[in-house]
Write an enzyme that holds these catalytic residues in place. Structure first.
Site, PDB file in Angstrom:
ATOM      1  N   HIS A 138       0.234  -1.270   0.196  1.00 48.11           N
ATOM      2  CA  HIS A 138      -0.107  -0.142   0.164  1.00 48.11           C
ATOM      3  C   HIS A 138       0.963   1.408  -0.023  1.00 48.11           C
ATOM      4  CE1 HIS A 138      -3.589  -2.110  -0.199  1.00 48.11           C
ATOM      5  NE2 HIS A 138      -3.302  -3.151   1.739  1.00 48.11           N
TER       6      HIS A 138
ATOM      7  N   ASP B 102      -4.602  -8.026  -3.423  1.00 45.95           N
ATOM      8  CA  ASP B 102      -5.229  -8.005  -1.650  1.00 45.95           C
ATOM      9  C   ASP B 102      -6.855  -8.883  -1.475  1.00 45.95           C
ATOM     10  OD1 ASP B 102      -5.239  -7.149   0.680  1.00 45.95           O
ATOM     11  OD2 ASP B 102      -5.703  -4.755  -0.107  1.00 45.95           O
TER      12      ASP B 102
HETATM   13 ZN   LIG Z   1      -3.502  -6.793   2.400  1.00 48.23          ZN
END
Ligand SMILES: [Zn+2]
Length: 448
Positions: A275, A326
Site C-alpha cells: 500500500h 489484495d
Molecule cells: Zn492486505
C-alpha cells in the site's frame, strides 16, 4: 521441447510488443525467444511447427499481494457505508468460519480465478494460522499446507508470506474474538512455527510478513525481519494503508510506520511495503534509498476508501513497484496496472506518468522479484516458461494496438496461460477447475 508462435510478444526492455515471435521451452524453461521478422521470416509457404498464439503474449503476471479468503467478501460489503475499519467486521466473520478443508476449497477456487486472469504466481499474505479460538491445530502449519495444495490444484506458483500478527493495535492491545486465530503469542514462537514449515513442492517458496506495525510490537519487529534476512526470503508488510495507522504509530512511538520499520531493520531490497498510501516525504525517501519495493493494490484501495498513494514519487525515489489484488474485490492485473496511471492522473490532474512498459514491469517481473522468483516475469531465455496470451479481437481489444493492452484489456481477454511450461488455461477455460462453480460452492460454505 514445446514451441509457440506468438502473433505478438512483449520482450524484456522493449517499449512495445514485437510481431511474430517464436518461443521455445524445455522442462519449464524458455530456451529460445526469436522474433521471426527481424531474424528472417519463414519463407513463403514454409510453416513453423508450433502452437499458434493469436493476440499478444506477455510474460506471467505476478499478484504480489493476496488474502485468498477475502474472495468470499466480493459483493457482500461493497454497498455498505463505513470505512476500512468497519469493513473488517464481515471479513473477520468469514475468517472465523474457515477450517483447513473450507480454506483449501476457497483458496483453490480463488487461485484458479487468478490463473484465468493470467496470474502465474501469487504472494499469499497469510495470517489465518490457528483454530477459530486460537488453539493450534495438531499440525500448526496445516492452514499453510491448504494454501500450498490450493495453488497446486489451480496450477500457479505460490509464495507463502507467513504473517506475524500478534497484537490488535499499536498500543499492544491483545487479540480478541476472531483475531485470536492469527496469534502465535510472540515473534519467537511465530519463527518456531514457520521454521517447521518446509514445503518441498517446486511451485511454492516461503516468505515472511509483518502484518503491520499495529500487529507486531516494535520490540519484536527485528525478530521477524531477521528470520527473513537469515533465510534470504522476501519480507512483506502492510504500511500506512490508513492515516489512522500513522497517527497511532506517532502517538505510541513518535514516528511513522515506515520509520519504525527502518529503525528495526525491516526495510531493504528484499522487503515489500504493501500500500504505502499515506507516506510522508521522508518515508518515500526511506523506502527508495533502502531499495524497498512497494506493492500497490489500487482496486482494493479504492474499494476500502483508503486513498491514492503517490505512486510516481515512490517509483522515482527508487522503490520498484509491484501490484496486488489484495481483497479480490477485483482480480484483474490489467485493471490494477492502468489504475496506477489513472489514479495518478486524478491525484495530479495531469496525464502520462507511467509508460506502458513500466506498467508491464509492475505486473510481471517486479512482482515476481518481490515474491522471491527472480527467474520469472520476462520472456527471456533461461526464465520460467510462463506465457499469458491476451486476445486482440474481443469487443474490448479489437482495433487496439498491442502496446495499448494495459489500457483496454481485462482479465476476461486472457485466452491462454502457460505456467512453468504447462498449459493451465486454454481458450479462456481453466483445464482442471470449474472456476465459477467452485467459487460459488466454496463461498456458500463460509457465508451462508
Ligand atoms: Zn492486505
Amino acid at each position: 521441447m514445446t514451441r509457440w508462435l506468438a502473433e505478438y510478444a512483449w520482450l524484456p526492455e522493449d517499449a512495445e510488443p514485437t510481431p511474430d515471435v517464436l518461443i521455445e521451452a524445455t522442462d519449464g524453461r524458455l530456451t529460445a525467444v526469436t522474433p521471426l521478422t527481424g531474424g528472417g521470416p519463414p519463407a513463403a509457404g514454409v510453416t513453423v511447427d508450433a502452437v499458434r498464439l493469436p493476440g499478444l503474449t506477455l510474460p506471467g503476471l505476478a499478484n504480489a499481494h493476496s488474502h485468498a479468503f477475502h474472495r468470499a467478501l466480493r459483493g457482500r460489503t461493497h454497498a455498505g457505508r463505513g470505512d476500512f475499519w468497519s469493513w473488517r467486521d464481515p471479513m473477520y466473520a468469514v475468517a472465523a468460519r474457515l477450517d483447513p478443508d473450507s480454506y483449501l476449497a476457497l483458496a483453490r477456487a480463488a487461485y484458479a480465478e487468478m490463473a484465468l486472469a493470467g496470474i502465474t504466481c501469487v504472494g499469499e499474505f497469510h495470517y489465518l494460522h490457528h483454530g477459530p479460538d486460537g488453539t493450534r491445530y495438531d499440525d500448526p502449519n496445516v492452514m499453510s499446507e491448504a494454501l500450498v495444495e490450493a495453488a497446486a490444484h489451480a496450477g500457479i506458483r505460490l509464495t507463502l508470506l507467513d504473517a506475524a500478527y500478534l497484537t490488535a493495535g499499536v498500543d499492544g492491545a491483545e487479540l480478541v474474538g476472531p483475531q485470536r486465530r492469527f496469534d502465535d503469542g510472540d515473534a519467537l514462537r511465530w519463527a518456531e512455527r514457520v521454521d517447521a514449515f518446509r514445503p518441498t513442492d517446486g511451485h511454492v517458496r516461503r516468505g515472511a510478513a509483518i502484518h503491520s506495525v499495529r500487529a507486531v510490537p516494535a520490540g519484536q519487529l527485528a525478530t521477524v525481519a531477521g528470520w527473513a534476512d537469515r533465510h534470504g526470503l522476501p519480507l512483506h508488510a502492510h504500511v500506512s494503508e490508513q492515516p489512522a495507522e500513522n497517527d497511532a504509530c506517532r502517538a505510541v512511538h513518535g514516528c511513522t510506520p515506515t520509520r519504525l520499520l527502518a529503525d528495526h531493520g525491516a526495510l531493504g531490497r528484499h522487503t515489500t511495503a504493501v500500500h504505502a498510501t499515506h507516506p510522508t516525504a521522508a518515508d518515500v525517501t526511506l523506502l527508495g534509498d533502502s531499495g524497498t519495493g512497494v506493492c500497490l493494490c489500487p482496486t482494493t484501495e479504492r474499494d476500502l476508501a483508503d486513498g491514492i498513494g503517490p505512486a510516481r514519487r515512490i517509483a522515482e525515489a527508487g522503490s520498484p513497484l509491484s501490484l496486488g489484488s489484495d481483497s479480490h474485490a477485483v482480480v484483474d492485473l490489467f485493471e490494477e496496472a492502468r489504475a496506477v496511471e489513472l489514479d495518478e492522473r486524478l491525484r495530479t490532474r495531469r496525464r502520462g506518468h507511467f509508460t506502458a512498459a513500466e506498467l508491464l514491469a509492475a505486473a510481471t517481473v517486479t512482482g515476481h522479484v518481490a515474491l522471491g522468483w527472480g527467474d520469472a516475469g520476462r520472456l527471456a531465455v533461461g526464465d520460467r516458461a510462463d506465457l499469458v496470451t491476451v486476445r486482440l479481437d474481443s469487443a474490448r481489444t479489437a482495433g487496439v494496438p498491442p502496446v495499448g493492452v494495459f489500457f483496454a484489456a481485462t482479465a476476461a481477454d486472457v485466452t491462454q496461460v502457460v505456467v512453468d511450461g504447462r498449459t493451465v488455461v486454454a481458450d479462456g477455460r481453466h483445464l482442471t477447475v470449474d472456476v465459477p462453480t467452485e467459487l460459488r460452492d466454496s463461498i456458500a460454505v463460509v457465508t451462508s
